[in-house]
Design an enzyme around this catalytic site. Structure first.
Site, PDB file in Angstrom:
ATOM      1  CD  GLU A   1      38.956   3.227 -73.920  1.00 60.58           C
ATOM      2  OE1 GLU A   1      38.410   2.785 -74.941  1.00 60.58           O
ATOM      3  OE2 GLU A   1      38.414   3.181 -72.797  1.00 60.58           O
TER       4      GLU A   1
ATOM      5  CG  ASP B   1      36.064  -6.846 -78.090  1.00 59.95           C
ATOM      6  OD1 ASP B   1      35.480  -6.976 -79.168  1.00 59.95           O
ATOM      7  OD2 ASP B   1      35.985  -5.821 -77.393  1.00 59.95           O
TER       8      ASP B   1
ATOM      9  CD  GLU C   1      34.899  -3.406 -71.458  1.00 57.23           C
ATOM     10  OE1 GLU C   1      34.044  -3.220 -72.345  1.00 57.23           O
ATOM     11  OE2 GLU C   1      35.367  -2.469 -70.760  1.00 57.23           O
TER      12      GLU C   1
ATOM     13  CB  THR D   1      29.518  -8.738 -75.717  1.00 57.75           C
ATOM     14  OG1 THR D   1      30.786  -8.127 -75.482  1.00 57.75           O
ATOM     15  CG2 THR D   1      28.723  -7.910 -76.717  1.00 57.75           C
TER      16      THR D   1
ATOM     17  CD  GLU E   1      28.100  -0.431 -80.336  1.00 52.89           C
ATOM     18  OE1 GLU E   1      27.454  -0.848 -79.349  1.00 52.89           O
ATOM     19  OE2 GLU E   1      29.327  -0.238 -80.307  1.00 52.89           O
TER      20      GLU E   1
END
EC number: 3.2.1.-
Length: 595
Positions: free
Chosen positions: A446, A329, A497, A583, A193
């Site tokens: 989700e 991912d 996304e 990302t 993060e």
């Protein structure tokens, strides 16, 4: 009679009064100048959080450059170059638009910007210099190191939206207040993060603005993260104790972490090397890519790596679940994006991309059975546990997180001149758009369980088969939307996304239907999540009255609103032929792009 002629005013008394008057004048001047040069734009309600004078902060940030390494790095490999095999164009060659189309597009874009401005104003008022705003109750929370995640994450969005005054104020706040010498939200931080939000945000804001203060802060963040690679095998510590690292205690890479945590650093570190000239950042992350490349075809599911890996032994197939979802991912996402960043068909990244996408199409992608027989695809998870070799069991659990895959396939398809991959990307993106439209709120949950067809080409709706997949124990008034076997997690946490892939599909194909799909999604998302202050995650998308969860992660401003804004912007704004987005949707200049 003038006072100075009075016998009362002796020379001693005149000196006393002169000194007193001079002192009073000095005090007034100091107070006046102090007020004049202070930041009078601060609202009286704005919470103040100052780490001290900038000189002391600068001294603190040098800690990561001064600490000796317990496991010194060897001479780094040379910085990457553009190469001799240029990539094909990514973006569609857009023509002129009608005045009516332009008016509609700009009106929609303004609606998105208005929401950003509203959220930003509430962050300033209620959570200034903290990581996140609480969008329902007000106030703040620190969840990502306490380095003002929302502030740093939103810098490039403000620049892109033309909010230059707000951007300049924010840069000043970052320069004055943010120090990466220590964490105020606990000793252990997430390297993943920190990398994508802070380093990515600072690098992108620098690339866009050329502001040297941001380049310095990006270097400070990069030097801090680099210290997490000071392990015997130079594999990073994903959950990193920054306090112990600052004390230069010996550290070892952990025996277990996720694929994404170690595979999602090369884009940010490579760009940092390119703008600073320091090859160490590129070298340590490229070392991980080398290991992934060497192991790719030796895993239990050749072409893919398990979601669980062992950095301490540099083993990348320690688990049994393979996925495009959380924990995996972005490691795959960065293969085509590294090609884009370096602006040439790098043999390693081309190989990594092609092998992983072929295996994903074979093992993870399924066609869901839905009413109307829509030609869509979704991704699930594959497990090798208790399965024949090379024939994993598919679980049709689709996450909102996996909606990035449509854009990944489309971008990679363009970069490798593979129209088949672009078409797979189109079908995956339409699968997520379908999932949005399927719920009562018009927003995708989700996590959901689809009903896979055995044939990805032909799939006919069968209500009896769908009802059987749902299960006999589910009452009629509790049935999920048709085409969904179960809504596994009903939340929507402001994720980007799906709109990310819609944006990429629009820029690649030029088809304005993607803008129409984006507008429908926007109206649903904003309507569902809007609060008196900003926008909030919600507990249940499949209801008429969703409970707000009082959470607004920084990616709402960094990603979701940015992608909605860009899909309604001129194609020249952050052209995919000049920029590559990490990302966290932070745009980096592609190698060879003119300043």
């Amino acid at each position: 009679m003038r006072l100075r002629d009075s016998k009362w005013l002796t020379p001693q008394r005149r000196r006393f009064w002169a000194i007193l008057l001079t002192a009073a004048i000095c005090v007034v001047m100091i107070v006046t100048l102090s007020w004049h040069f202070s930041d009078r734009r601060d609202s009286p309600r704005r919470p103040q959080k100052d780490s001290g004078n900038s000189g002391g902060q600068e001294e603190d940030d040098l800690i990561w450059r001064r600490l000796p390494w317990n496991n010194p790095l060897e001479k780094p490999r040379p910085l990457p170059t553009q190469g001799t095999k240029p990539l094909p164009a990514v973006q569609f060659k857009f023509g002129d638009e009608t005045e009516d189309d332009k008016k509609t597009r700009l009106g929609r874009r303004e609606a998105v910007k208005t929401t950003f401005q509203r959220c930003w104003a509430s962050y300033i008022d209620q959570a200034w210099l903290h990581d996140e705003l609480k969008p329902v109750s007000g106030g703040s929370k620190d969840t990502f190191g306490g380095w003002a995640a929302t502030l740093v994450d939103a810098l490039d969005t403000m620049w892109i939206m033309g909010m230059y005054n707000e951007f300049n104020e924010a840069v000043g706040a970052v320069d004055k207040n943010i120090s990466f010498a220590s964490s105020s939200s606990g000793d252990v931080i997430s390297l993943f993060e920190t990398n994508i939000r802070y380093l990515g945000g600072l690098v992108a804001a620098y690339d866009l603005s050329g502001e040297d203060r941001l380049k310095k802060k990006a270097t400070d963040a990069g030097d801090m993260i680099l210290k997490a690679f000071d392990t015997p095998n130079h594999m990073p510590v994903g959950r990193w104790n920054i306090k112990e690292a600052a004390e230069n205690k010996n550290q070892t890479a952990p025996p277990s972490t996720s694929l994404a945590e170690i595979g999602t650093m090369v884009l940010e570190f490579t760009r940092l090397s390119l703008i600073t000239g320091d090859a160490r950042y590129y070298d340590v992350t490229q070392h991980i890519t080398d290991l992934l490349d060497a192991s790719q075809m030796t895993t239990k599911l050749p072409g893919l790596w398990s979601g669980s890996v062992d950095p301490s032994a540099a083993r990348f197939d320690t688990g049994s679940i393979y996925s495009m979802g959380g924990g995996s991912d972005s490691a795959y996402e960065y293969f085509p994006k590294m090609m884009a960043l370096l602006d040439h068909l790098d043999p390693m990244y081309e190989r990594l991309y092609k092998r992983s996408m072929a295996a994903t199409h074979k093992h993870l992608i399924y066609r869901p059975m839905v009413p109307g027989d829509a030609d869509i695809l979704m991704t699930g998870d594959a497990t090798t546990r208790d399965a024949p070799e090379g024939q994993p069991n598919l679980s049709a659990v689709t996450e909102h997180l996996t909606c990035f895959a449509g854009g990944m396939y489309a971008l990679g398809g363009r970069l490798t001149s593979n129209d088949s991959d672009v078409e797979i990307g189109r079908r995956l993106t339409d699968g997520c758009v379908w999932a949005y439209n399927a719920t009562k709120s018009g927003v995708m949950p989700e996590r959901l369980m689809g009903v896979p067809c055995y044939d990805k080409t032909h799939c006919t709706w069968n209500e009896t088969a769908w009802r059987a997949a749902v299960g006999d124990s589910v009452r009629d008034d509790e049935l999920p939307p048709k085409g969904i076997a179960k809504i596994v997690s009903k939340e929507y946490i402001l994720r980007p996304e799906a709109i990310e892939s819609v944006f990429i599909m629009y820029r690649i194909t030029g088809d304005k239907m993607w803008q129409e799909k984006a507008w429908i999604m926007w109206q649903a998302v904003d309507g569902l999540t809007k609060t008196d202050l900003a926008n909030s995650a919600v507990a249940n998308v499949d209801t008429d009255d969703a409970r707000k969860l009082d959470s607004m992660e920084s990616f709402w401003l960094a990603e979701t609103l940015k992608y909605f804004y860009l899909v309604f912007s001129e194609p020249s704004l952050i052209s995919l032929d000049e920029w590559v987005l990490n990302t966290e949707a932070h745009p980096f200049k592609r190698l060879g792009t003119k300043s």
